[in-house]
Write a protein that holds these residues in place. Structure first.
Motif, PDB file in Angstrom:
ATOM      1  N   UNK A  79       0.859  -1.187   0.000  1.00 21.81           N
ATOM      2  CA  UNK A  79       0.000   0.000   0.000  1.00 21.81           C
ATOM      3  C   UNK A  79       0.892   1.233   0.000  1.00 21.81           C
ATOM      4  N   UNK A  80       0.315   2.351  -0.379  1.00 24.40           N
ATOM      5  CA  UNK A  80       1.034   3.617  -0.459  1.00 24.40           C
ATOM      6  C   UNK A  80       0.736   4.426   0.796  1.00 24.40           C
ATOM      7  N   UNK A  81       1.774   4.810   1.522  1.00 23.13           N
ATOM      8  CA  UNK A  81       1.606   5.532   2.780  1.00 23.13           C
ATOM      9  C   UNK A  81       2.589   6.690   2.846  1.00 23.13           C
TER      10      UNK A  81
ATOM     11  N   UNK B 225       5.951   3.302  -1.148  1.00 32.86           N
ATOM     12  CA  UNK B 225       5.323   1.992  -1.125  1.00 32.86           C
ATOM     13  C   UNK B 225       5.767   1.243   0.122  1.00 32.86           C
ATOM     14  N   UNK B 226       4.781   0.628   0.791  1.00 28.03           N
ATOM     15  CA  UNK B 226       5.035  -0.101   2.039  1.00 28.03           C
ATOM     16  C   UNK B 226       4.604  -1.552   1.855  1.00 28.03           C
TER      17      UNK B 226
ATOM     18  N   UNK C 196       9.990   0.978   0.501  1.00 23.62           N
ATOM     19  CA  UNK C 196      10.790   1.116  -0.717  1.00 23.62           C
ATOM     20  C   UNK C 196      10.961   2.591  -1.050  1.00 23.62           C
ATOM     21  N   UNK C 197      12.204   3.026  -1.205  1.00 21.49           N
ATOM     22  CA  UNK C 197      12.472   4.410  -1.577  1.00 21.49           C
ATOM     23  C   UNK C 197      12.011   4.675  -3.013  1.00 21.49           C
ATOM     24  N   UNK C 198      11.734   5.938  -3.324  1.00 19.27           N
ATOM     25  CA  UNK C 198      11.290   6.271  -4.685  1.00 19.27           C
ATOM     26  C   UNK C 198      12.422   6.147  -5.701  1.00 19.27           C
ATOM     27  N   UNK C 199      13.647   5.905  -5.216  1.00 14.61           N
ATOM     28  CA  UNK C 199      14.783   5.670  -6.115  1.00 14.61           C
ATOM     29  C   UNK C 199      15.130   4.193  -6.225  1.00 14.61           C
ATOM     30  N   UNK C 200      14.284   3.313  -5.700  1.00 14.32           N
ATOM     31  CA  UNK C 200      14.547   1.871  -5.730  1.00 14.32           C
ATOM     32  C   UNK C 200      14.803   1.403  -7.169  1.00 14.32           C
ATOM     33  N   UNK C 201      15.834   0.585  -7.442  1.00  9.20           N
ATOM     34  CA  UNK C 201      16.698  -0.120  -6.482  1.00  9.20           C
ATOM     35  C   UNK C 201      18.026   0.554  -6.190  1.00  9.20           C
TER      36      UNK C 201
ATOM     37  N   UNK D   4      16.107  -0.547   0.841  1.00 12.12           N
ATOM     38  CA  UNK D   4      14.852  -0.317   1.565  1.00 12.12           C
ATOM     39  C   UNK D   4      15.113  -0.164   3.070  1.00 12.12           C
ATOM     40  N   UNK D   5      14.093   0.321   3.772  1.00 17.57           N
ATOM     41  CA  UNK D   5      14.112   0.397   5.236  1.00 17.57           C
ATOM     42  C   UNK D   5      13.215  -0.713   5.771  1.00 17.57           C
ATOM     43  N   UNK D   6      13.755  -1.538   6.647  1.00 15.14           N
ATOM     44  CA  UNK D   6      13.036  -2.705   7.165  1.00 15.14           C
ATOM     45  C   UNK D   6      12.823  -2.559   8.664  1.00 15.14           C
TER      46      UNK D   6
END
Length: 400
Positions: free
Chosen positions: A38-40, A53-54, A76-81, A85-87
């Motif tokens: 989902x988008x948060x 995106x989460x 997920x960062x907007x620059x992925x990959x 990511x942050x976990x």
């Protein structure tokens, strides 16, 4: 699945690599069906907010022969990959976070895989596998005693907080990356530290076994705080083996990097050696050519010096001699040759006289009648002399 892909692409409209991120997320949720996206809202340390995106759900972890469903949250960062990511680990109300070198007190996950994240070689599925392996070694949560009260929101928590909760600007804590953004959500239905999260239960539906020492452990070196050697279900042998494995992996990576660097330097030195040898051969050829040219120049210089000496001696001899009479310089050996020589000299004189007569006429020194009269006389004499020279040559048997 097609509907999920359409919705996911709508969520990823602002992502730099939308198609790649969409394919990776679809492949991930096909393998781990408990994960949802989902988008948060995502708030950085400087207060900047972005919609990211989460991925939220549980992952199966095998701990001592029993599978447990560990709740996790991946942003997920907007620059992925390009960026890792942050976990986070999300405990349920009856669970508490077990601090280790993989998880801190706020549930943030620290892994070597995240630390060494690369754009081309790292994927979300490999990240989940690394999390499963790490959590199978040291569980990230433990059962909370029934009498334990729910703690309030910590002021300096980096976990997402509910809507309307103030977001204080906090300074980075020691051991945390200073440039890594930490998320906060504006519409998440869960509080932060120790708040309600999706249940963390094993495959039989029973909760995790309680830890014997839920007290936070003192921090040690590594990717995050590590547990006390005598607390929980982790023994000193486990910690020692884990540390030895981490050190071996790190040394192996460093040795591999040094070996690759040495191989590259050796290849560079080989190329340099080949180029130097070719340059040496060219320089030797040039030097040999210069030596040959120098020997030729030395020979020419020696010849010129000899000629110079000869000319100097000739000049000295001429200087010692008396003056030469022009009329006596040429003496014929026979009267016929003398007659031929005198005729030739007189004819040359007449040739010069005719030339100067033409110059006098051109400059109007004499008139035309005088010029014609004198030229006629001189030409008649010149013809006679030429005829005489012709007969003398025939008589002397010379070339006519």
């Amino acid at each position: 699945m097609a509907n999920d892909e359409v919705v996911l692409k709508q969520y990823l409209t602002k992502y730099r690599h939308r198609d790649y991120t969409c394919r990776e997320v679809i492949n991930l949720i096909q393998v781990y069906r408990s994960l949802t996206f989902r988008l948060e809202g995502f708030v950085f340390n400087n207060g900047t907010r972005k919609d990211l995106l989460n991925l939220e759900g549980t992952i199966p972890v095998n701990y001592k022969g029993t599978f447990y469903n560990i709740p996790v949250c991946i942003w997920l960062m907007d620059t992925h990959p390009q960026n890792a990511p942050l976990c986070f680990v999300k405990p349920t109300p009856d669970m508490s976070i077990k601090v280790s070198r993989y998880v801190d007190t706020n549930g943030k996950v620290y892994l070597p895989y995240l630390h060494e994240w690369t754009q081309t070689g790292s994927t979300l599925q490999q990240l989940i596998q690394c999390m499963i392996t790490a959590f199978g070694e040291i569980p990230p949560v433990y059962s909370k005693p029934r009498t334990e009260a729910r703690p309030p929101y910590p002021v300096n928590s980096f976990m997402p907080q509910p809507s309307g909760y103030p977001y204080p600007q906090v300074s980075p804590q020691p051991g945390y990356p200073t440039s890594t953004p930490y998320p906060t959500a504006s519409n998440l239905p869960y509080p932060a530290y120790g708040a309600p999260y999706p249940g963390a239960v094993n495959s039989n539906g029973s909760p995790y076994p309680p830890a014997t020492n839920p007290t936070p452990y003192p921090p040690t070196s590594g990717y995050g705080p590590s547990p006390d050697v005598g607390g929980g279900t982790i023994t000193e042998e486990h910690i020692k083996a884990s540390l030895l494995s981490a050190v071996e992996d790190k040394l192996r990576r460093r040795l591999k990097e040094q070996s690759q660097q040495s191989q590259a330097e050796l290849e560079t030195l080989r190329r340099t050696q080949h180029e130097l040898r070719e340059g040496k051969a060219r320089l030797e050829d040039i030097l040999a050519k210069l030596q040959r040219e120098r020997s030729e120049l030395d020979k020419n210089v020696a010849i010129l010096q000899e000629k110079e000496k000869e000319l100097g001696a000739a000049v000295e001899r001429l200087a010692e001699q008396e003056g030469v009479d022009v009329d006596e310089a040429v003496v014929t050996t026979a009267p016929l040759y003398s007659q031929l020589l005198n005729a030739f000299a007189e004819e040359a004189t007449l040739e010069d006289a005719i030339y100067y007569m033409g110059e006098a006429l051109r400059k109007e020194v004499i008139d035309l009648d005088t010029f014609l009269k004198q030229v006629r006389t001189l030409a008649r004499r010149q013809f006679t002399l030429r005829a005489l020279m012709h007969k003398c040559r025939q008589k002397a048997q010379l070339a006519c």
